[in-house]
Design an enzyme around this catalytic site. Structure first.
Site: not given
Ligand code: E4P
Length: 225
Positions: A94
């Site tokens: 990522k």
């Molecule tokens: C994406 O991969 C992130 O980990 C995640 O969806 C972020 O979500 P949040 O806005 O609830 O922190």
């Protein structure tokens, strides 16, 4: 594991092993996404513990597991990315949507390492990441809704662009807050959703299902004594 791009995949967005197991036991789980905040929430700290946790997740789920780099410079991101990718064949690296991140996605993808471009908030960012060869892009729909933008509309816009252009990059709807986000993401063409367990389980609920089942069981009991 090859993606069927016609069927929306379900990832769980957590580093909590119990929740990952629970979702996996449902039989509908295709993968996991994590981020540094989610890892910290589970108390996973220190390089060795973090790497071990990714392997533990890979050992539960037969599907892609996104592991996020901490570096923000090109050299750091590719060094971290190569190390993460070597942990398990299902690891997807990522990478944040920043200038060096695009360079890192291009480099890692040229080495056959799969990437998930995170923190995507616009169609322009999605196009750049797809052009660089990202396996997934993660538009954060909940965080857009939080500031009065329409997160689902962004998924629809990217979906249309990717279809017109024929990009192979998969749209991974992230920052899901509720079951309607999942339903709408499916409707507008997301290839994957990543969601907390609570929103996935909320898809099960309907009061008429509960009422109907109670009636069936009552009628059976009456008829059978
Ligand atoms: C994406 O991969 C992130 O980990 C995640 O969806 C972020 O979500 P949040 O806005 O609830 O922190």
């Amino acid at each position: 594991m090859h993606a069927n791009l016609n069927v929306m995949k379900f990832f769980i967005d957590t580093a909590n092993l119990a929740q990952i197991k629970e979702a996996n036991d449902l039989g509908i789980l295709d993968g996991v996404t994590t981020n540094p905040s989610l890892m910290a929430k589970e108390g996973i700290k220190g390089q060795d513990a973090i790497l071990k946790h990714y392997v533990d997740i890979c050992n539960i789920v037969d599907g892609d597991v996104s592991a996020e780099v901490i570096s923000t410079d090109f050299e750091g991101m590719i060094t971290e990315g190569e190390k993460l990718a070597s942990l398990h064949e299902n690891i997807v690296v990522k990478i944040p949507m920043i200038k060096d991140g695009i360079k890192a996605i291009k480099y890692l993808s040229s080495k056959g390492i799969r990437t998930n471009c995170t923190l995507v908030f616009s169609a322009g960012q999605a196009i750049l990441a797809a052009k660089a060869g990202a396996t997934y892009i993660s538009p954060f729909i909940g965080r857009l809704d939080d500031i009065s933008y329409d997160g689902i509309q962004l998924i629809a816009e990217i979906s249309q662009i990717f279809a017109v252009q024929g990009y192979q990059t998969q749209i991974l709807a992230a920052s899901i807050r509720n079951p309607v986000h999942i339903i709408k993401s499916a409707q507008v063409g997301a290839h994957v959703i990543t969601s907390p367990l609570s929103a996935i389980l909320a898809l099960l609920n309907h009061p008429l299902t509960d009422k109907g089942l109670a009636q069936f069981l009552e009628d059976h009991a009456k008829a059978n004594g």
